[in-house]
Enzyme design. Sequence first.
Site, PDB file in Angstrom:
ATOM      1  N   TYR A  85       0.781  -1.387   0.027  1.00 40.17           N
ATOM      2  CA  TYR A  85      -0.334   0.357  -0.176  1.00 40.17           C
ATOM      3  C   TYR A  85       1.017   1.460  -0.090  1.00 40.17           C
ATOM      4  O   TYR A  85       0.321   2.224  -0.635  1.00 40.17           O
ATOM      5  CB  TYR A  85      -0.857  -0.209   0.965  1.00 40.17           C
ATOM      6  CG  TYR A  85      -1.892   1.258   1.497  1.00 40.17           C
ATOM      7  CD1 TYR A  85      -2.866   0.671   0.437  1.00 40.17           C
ATOM      8  CD2 TYR A  85      -2.019   2.636   1.376  1.00 40.17           C
ATOM      9  CE1 TYR A  85      -4.233   2.108   0.623  1.00 40.17           C
ATOM     10  CE2 TYR A  85      -2.908   3.704   1.219  1.00 40.17           C
ATOM     11  CZ  TYR A  85      -3.376   3.511   0.486  1.00 40.17           C
ATOM     12  OH  TYR A  85      -4.751   4.404   1.257  1.00 40.17           O
ATOM     13  N   ASP A 228       1.514  21.185 -20.378  1.00 40.26           N
ATOM     14  CA  ASP A 228       0.982  19.590 -20.491  1.00 40.26           C
ATOM     15  C   ASP A 228       2.011  18.421 -21.717  1.00 40.26           C
ATOM     16  O   ASP A 228       2.254  18.577 -22.194  1.00 40.26           O
ATOM     17  CB  ASP A 228      -0.305  19.616 -21.513  1.00 40.26           C
ATOM     18  CG  ASP A 228      -0.729  18.460 -21.756  1.00 40.26           C
ATOM     19  OD1 ASP A 228      -0.233  17.106 -21.667  1.00 40.26           O
ATOM     20  OD2 ASP A 228      -2.110  18.137 -21.523  1.00 40.26           O
ATOM     21  N   ARG A 395     -13.638  16.026 -33.809  1.00 42.29           N
ATOM     22  CA  ARG A 395     -12.637  16.387 -32.946  1.00 42.29           C
ATOM     23  C   ARG A 395     -13.146  18.016 -33.895  1.00 42.29           C
ATOM     24  O   ARG A 395     -12.407  18.297 -34.621  1.00 42.29           O
ATOM     25  CB  ARG A 395     -10.784  16.525 -33.397  1.00 42.29           C
ATOM     26  CG  ARG A 395     -10.655  15.369 -33.018  1.00 42.29           C
ATOM     27  CD  ARG A 395     -10.356  15.546 -30.962  1.00 42.29           C
ATOM     28  NE  ARG A 395     -11.485  15.259 -30.119  1.00 42.29           N
ATOM     29  CZ  ARG A 395     -11.554  14.922 -28.546  1.00 42.29           C
ATOM     30  NH1 ARG A 395     -10.240  14.430 -27.934  1.00 42.29           N
ATOM     31  NH2 ARG A 395     -12.653  15.027 -28.441  1.00 42.29           N
ATOM     32  N   PHE A 462     -18.999  15.050 -26.359  1.00 41.19           N
ATOM     33  CA  PHE A 462     -18.841  14.386 -27.653  1.00 41.19           C
ATOM     34  C   PHE A 462     -18.749  13.000 -27.519  1.00 41.19           C
ATOM     35  O   PHE A 462     -18.805  11.390 -27.981  1.00 41.19           O
ATOM     36  CB  PHE A 462     -16.987  14.446 -28.066  1.00 41.19           C
ATOM     37  CG  PHE A 462     -16.489  14.604 -26.969  1.00 41.19           C
ATOM     38  CD1 PHE A 462     -16.044  15.682 -26.491  1.00 41.19           C
ATOM     39  CD2 PHE A 462     -15.291  14.038 -26.902  1.00 41.19           C
ATOM     40  CE1 PHE A 462     -14.847  15.891 -25.510  1.00 41.19           C
ATOM     41  CE2 PHE A 462     -14.584  13.910 -26.362  1.00 41.19           C
ATOM     42  CZ  PHE A 462     -13.796  14.853 -25.234  1.00 41.19           C
TER      43      PHE A 462
HETATM   44  N1  F0G Z   1      -3.885  16.153 -21.945  1.00 43.18           N
HETATM   45  C1  F0G Z   1      -3.777  15.894 -23.055  1.00 43.18           C
HETATM   46  C2  F0G Z   1      -2.891  16.354 -24.314  1.00 43.18           C
HETATM   47  C3  F0G Z   1      -4.638  14.970 -24.322  1.00 43.18           C
HETATM   48  O1  F0G Z   1      -4.504  14.260 -25.017  1.00 43.18           O
HETATM   49  C4  F0G Z   1      -5.770  13.887 -23.064  1.00 43.18           C
HETATM   50  C5  F0G Z   1      -6.135  13.138 -23.646  1.00 43.18           C
HETATM   51  C6  F0G Z   1      -4.813  14.147 -21.482  1.00 43.18           C
HETATM   52  C7  F0G Z   1      -4.432  15.392 -21.622  1.00 43.18           C
HETATM   53  C8  F0G Z   1      -5.983  13.814 -20.530  1.00 43.18           C
HETATM   54  O2  F0G Z   1      -5.146  12.407 -20.285  1.00 43.18           O
HETATM   55  O3  F0G Z   1      -7.012  11.070 -21.172  1.00 43.18           O
HETATM   56  O4  F0G Z   1      -5.028  10.281 -19.308  1.00 43.18           O
HETATM   57  O5  F0G Z   1      -7.084  11.415 -18.379  1.00 43.18           O
HETATM   58  N2  F0G Z   1      -6.395  12.901 -24.365  1.00 43.18           N
HETATM   59  C9  F0G Z   1      -6.751  11.595 -25.185  1.00 43.18           C
HETATM   60  C10 F0G Z   1      -6.769  11.212 -26.379  1.00 43.18           C
HETATM   61  C11 F0G Z   1      -7.730  10.563 -24.340  1.00 43.18           C
HETATM   62  O6  F0G Z   1      -7.002  11.091 -27.361  1.00 43.18           O
HETATM   63  O7  F0G Z   1      -7.126  12.359 -27.244  1.00 43.18           O
HETATM   64  P1  F0G Z   1      -6.280  10.617 -20.329  1.00 43.18           P
END
Ligand code: F0G
Length: 470
Positions: A85, A228, A395, A462
Amino acid sequence: MAGESLHTMGQQHGRRSWAEPWKIKMVEPLRVTTRAERNAALSEAGYNTFLLRSDDVYIDLLTDSGTSAMSDRQWAGMMLGDEAYAGSRNFYHLEEAVQRYYGYRHVVPTHQGRGAEHLISQTLIKAGDHVPGNMYFTTTRLHQELAGATFHDVIVDVAHDAAAIHPFKGDIDLDKLGALIDEVGADRIPYVSLAGTVNMAGGQPVSMANVRALRALCDRHGIKLMLDATRMVENALFIQEREAGYADQSIAQILLEFCSYTDGAWMSAKKDNLVNIGGWLAVNDDDVFEELRNLVVVYEGLHTYGGLAGRDMEALAIGIAEAVQDEHVRSRVGQVRYLGELLTEWGIPIVQPIGGHAIFLDARRFYAHLEQDLFPAQTLAAELYLDSGIRSMERGIASAGRDPGTGDHHRPKLELTRLTIPRRVYTQAHMDVVAESVKACFDARESARGLRMVYEPKYLRFFQARFEPT
Ligand code: F0G
């Protein structure tokens, strides 16, 4: 002798192909359906590819998220899970990998990217704040809004033009950012939200020059710069290829330098990091870390597992090191380019330049006769599935959702259908089949009639919205 003549032949044609730096050890059968079966499945799914069963899909290009193939090393790592844990040894491997390859001091694991987005948004944002970013991502922006911020898109204008060629369409426009700082005041901007590469813009990269300039601007105003890092490895390849001074640097070196200009990052490890589930947050600031480490216990799990099993953290630590290998990144993006170049050759409108993780079909030009309120990109995803069982993702206007202030649709300039390529999963022959199916839809484009939305959930519509043919 035969080898020698082959070698000479290669030289005569001056051709040297890239190939994947791995071979296949285990395979998973695919199922091909009939058109009648696909018709029934699509209608049951409300013309939303998110609502299809994966058993009814042939080539799955819905997303590159959590869909990668792990290596034999990663699978071996799964057997080394320490499922304690608290204080699992796999957490320390993960922490070391993030520190070594991304360069941040403190690491907090989360179950996936949006778990990390939730924690960082709740920690840094106060109600009434403003968060500028390069375009937006669906879950990222929603978590910023739920924490009380207003999001502002400050990406360069060229990013909104699908056809425009520019090496770094992910860059932030420093004048737009400067104007926002003047308007709302630096004390109402907790951080700049920078994504590399920019998913919604077509997988477009941010330049090193831009992040360096952003660092300087943020320093002048006392604003944090948060990254990010979901597809930052792919961003590093574009810097290596396109930005002066980086051709001889490795992906790992470029990644480390880029991150060094930022104060921290959130990560969906389901992309670059080559795992099926996982995420992390990393920051340099001790106080922010203290808060994150406390909050993670409320929403995800103890700060040494954050919603992940020990084995998942081990696979993730190994995936991080594999993801920054130059040959891996080159073949990953090379495969995306292979598909994009075929489509371009055949005159099919896609976002240019070709991005890192996906080909984005430009549904505005593809279906020039459909207005945006008829969901052209959603329509194209449906038609492509009907044609061949290939699953893609909208998209465009459906993904963009509604303005929380006015309640009206956001109407993004980009109306795109994404063919997202999982890492290390499909072959070049699959890419040929995909290209041919897109071409068949393009040839039949005039018969497309569009869709109307008949069910709309409140958040991230979506994913679960339902449509009917008009
Ligand atoms: N930031 C970006 C640029 C992403 O593309 C995604 C997820 C996330 C954050 C969120 O992350 O899915 O692990 O919770 N993108 C996926 C996609 C869902 O299909 O582009 P997550």
